[in-house]
Design an enzyme around this catalytic site. Structure first.
Site, mmCIF file in Angstrom:
data_model
loop_
_atom_site.group_PDB
_atom_site.id
_atom_site.type_symbol
_atom_site.label_atom_id
_atom_site.label_comp_id
_atom_site.label_asym_id
_atom_site.label_seq_id
_atom_site.Cartn_x
_atom_site.Cartn_y
_atom_site.Cartn_z
ATOM 1 N N GLU A 38 -6.478 3.714 -5.612
ATOM 2 C CA GLU A 38 -7.651 4.330 -5.400
ATOM 3 C C GLU A 38 -8.636 6.165 -5.126
ATOM 4 O OE1 GLU A 38 -9.662 4.952 -0.381
ATOM 5 O OE2 GLU A 38 -7.585 5.230 -0.401
ATOM 6 N N ASP A 63 1.049 -1.727 -0.116
ATOM 7 C CA ASP A 63 -0.145 0.102 -0.076
ATOM 8 C C ASP A 63 0.875 1.321 0.239
ATOM 9 O OD1 ASP A 63 -1.838 1.923 0.337
ATOM 10 O OD2 ASP A 63 -3.046 0.536 1.728
#
Ligand code: TEU
Ligand code: CA
Length: 558
Positions: free
Chosen positions: A249, A99
């Protein structure tokens, strides 16, 4: 060369590290905890593990405030632990996806510390604006509540933070910043990482001029900003990311932008998360105001995004749950009588669409919201901020608590319920956040014993995606468009075809049957004892209507 087919049959499992499995009794999930559970994840059948940030961090936003992109926070383990996890995962055919929080850093990051010490080079890494303490550069709001600017008296400057005050936005317009971040990607590629998730990556390009927003919180000036596509193309080209599975995202994004982010020809990212379908119970679009879910809107959004991405060659990440969302069975399903059926229906409804499905830890066993009723049980910075904001707005503490029970990000962050033992087998110490009290009934051990459990159903969905190219690659077209109760679509690939019905409600409801479908076999249902009846079909049905039971999923295969 990246092609859609490289990952269309893959399934990604999200691990929220802090709450997955604690290996050393300090109450916090860690890297070795994942390694311990690799056999479990292999049995489920997932291909990639997206692990939320484990980098050195003050943990004000549970690791999304990164102070050093290349080091592991000791609370999660060591580099040796990670290397072991990478190796052990590969042995089981599983790759890791890291991430990357590149929109902002922690204010503890040495770049920001140097900026504070007066180093101009590093001030240019962030978005500092000269000013006086009474007048922030714009009226923008932080996504966690309060102003998006913080004043630094000794510098006589404000800095921008779209999230917490300890998360300073990076200045991507500065090429040195982009080079630094490319080095971070290269570092983790060398370690054998197989994919990357990019946190709020559509917010990285800020406007040339900063102006007040008189109609919103400022997001229209920086969302899908002016250079975002260039920046992503450059990052991907210069680090070879087109060989990897990547997901961005995308906060408050648009279909047109997501087509560009995810089309293979654009060489930006493999796929995108968008959140529009998870705002269908936000009153007037406001997260902190409750409303019954608008199912027509949900259906409309799925159709728009699925067919829109398909027509233009884009690719969706498919999901209901993550570490920022309440549990879907508590939200759109039923925690009571139809707990099992509704959890399975919700699973099928996204796993059989066109795109890449994500499973968030605990979703595969039907974990629910914890219904915390004491503010001291909450941990999330956003929840704690908004609790105060709601009280300031005149809500009673009971009303504010009801809102948190539905909307808090902590709903998805309670520890994974591994078994019926103490602390659900998550830790031998004191968990950093309370467990949901239903862990004696809802847990991995119980689900793995049962042949038609929610867990078994997820496993079947993953297997079906690998066995049936029509699921991984087929075209999608929506049906029952006027029917508020049913999410229905057909998938087609050459001669292969699936008809998928999902009753989104707790009542029986009818759908239309075409005559030819009556000869199709039943590939999947979510009602007890019927899942293996694959040779059945609807041959004896004389009507052109068919009744679905509460939360029933019915999948017909040509
Ligand atoms: O979240 C981005 C984001 O905008 C939302 O999920 C947000 O948390 C929510 O809508 C606020 O109401 C990402 C991460 O997933 C999240 O955990 C981080 O807190 C955030 O970025 C900042 O890095
Ligand atoms: Ca630990």
């Amino acid at each position: 060369m990246k092609t859609m087919n490289n990952f269309s049959d893959k399934v990604i499992y999200q691990i929220y590290l802090k709450s997955f499995k604690d290996s050393n009794g300090d109450g916090i999930g860690d890297i070795r905890g994942i390694t311990e559970q690799l056999d479990y994840l292999q049995a489920l059948g997932v291909d990639y593990l997206w692990i939320t940030p484990f980098f050195v961090s003050p943990q004000n936003d549970n690791g999304y405030d990164v102070a050093d992109y290349r080091s592991i926070d000791p609370i999660f383990g060591t580099m040796t632990d990670l290397e072991e996890l990478i190796d052990e995962a590969k042995k089981r055919g599983i790759e890791l996806m890291l991430d990357m929080v590149f929109n902002h850093t922690s204010t503890s990051h040495q770049w920001f510390q140097k900026a504070l010490a007066g180093d101009e080079k590093y001030q240019n890494y962030y978005i500092f604006k000269d000013g006086t303490p009474d007048q922030p550069p714009t009226n923008w709001e932080s996504k966690f509540g309060g102003p998006a600017w913080e004043y630094v008296p000794h510098l006589k400057k404000w800095y921008l933070h779209l999230f917490d005050v300890s998360q300073a936005d990076l200045n991507w317009e500065n090429p040195q910043v982009r080079e630094e971040l490319k080095e971070v990607i290269r570092f983790w590629k060398e370690k054998g990482i197989g994919g990357f998730r990019f946190d709020v990556v559509n917010l990285i390009s800020k406007p040339e001029h900063f102006e007040n927003d008189h109609i919103g919180d400022g997001r229209r000036f920086y969302t899908d900003g002016r250079h975002v596509h260039e920046f992503l193309k450059e990052l991907t080209a210069d680090t070879g990311l087109d060989q990897y599975v990547t997901v961005g995202e995308m906060s408050s994004t648009s279909l047109d932008n997501c087509i560009r982010y995810s089309s293979p020809a654009e060489k930006e990212l493999s796929m995108c998360f968008n959140f529009h379908h998870l705002k269908i119970d936000y009153k007037d679009g406001k997260k902190w105001e409750l409303m019954e879910p608008d199912l027509m809107r949900l259906k409309g959004l799925f159709e728009t995004w699925e067919t829109g991405m398909q027509e233009a060659g884009g690719w969706n990440a498919l999901f209901w749950c993550n570490h920022d969302q309440p549990r879907i069975v508590s939200r759109l399903g039923d925690e009571g009588r139809y707990w099992k059926e509704s959890a399975k229906m919700l699973a099928a409804s996204v796993h059989l669409m066109r795109g890449t499905p994500y499973i968030y830890q605990g979703e595969e066993i039907g974990m629910t919201n914890p219904h915390f009723d004491d503010i001291h049980q909450y941990r999330d910075v956003e929840s704690l901020n908004y609790y105060n904001i709601l009280l300031e707005q005149g809500k009673t503490s009971r009303e504010a608590m009801e809102i948190l029970q539905a909307r808090s990000r902590d709903n998805g962050r309670t520890p994974v319920q591994w078994n019926a033992g103490e602390n659900a087998g998550f830790t031998e110490g004191i968990p950093w956040i309370s467990l949901a009290s239903n862990y004696r009934e809802i847990n991995v051990a119980a689900q793995m014993k049962e042949s038609d459990s929610i867990w078994a159903f997820y496993r079947k969905l993953i297997r079906l995606r690998k066995e049936k190219p029509v699921i991984a690659e087929g075209q999608i077209a929506f049906m029952e468009k006027e029917n508020e109760n049913v999410l229905a679509y057909r998938r087609i690939l050459g001669e292969e075809e699936l008809i998928v019905f999902n009753n989104l409600t707790g009542q029986t409801t009818e759908v239309c049957l075409e005559d030819s479908w009556k000869n199709y076999r039943i590939l999947l249902t979510n009602y007890e004892g019927e899942e293996s009846g694959t040779e059945q079909n609807l041959k004896n049905v004389s009507d052109d209507r068919w009744t679905l039971r509460p939360f029933e999923t019915l999948v017909l295969e040509k």
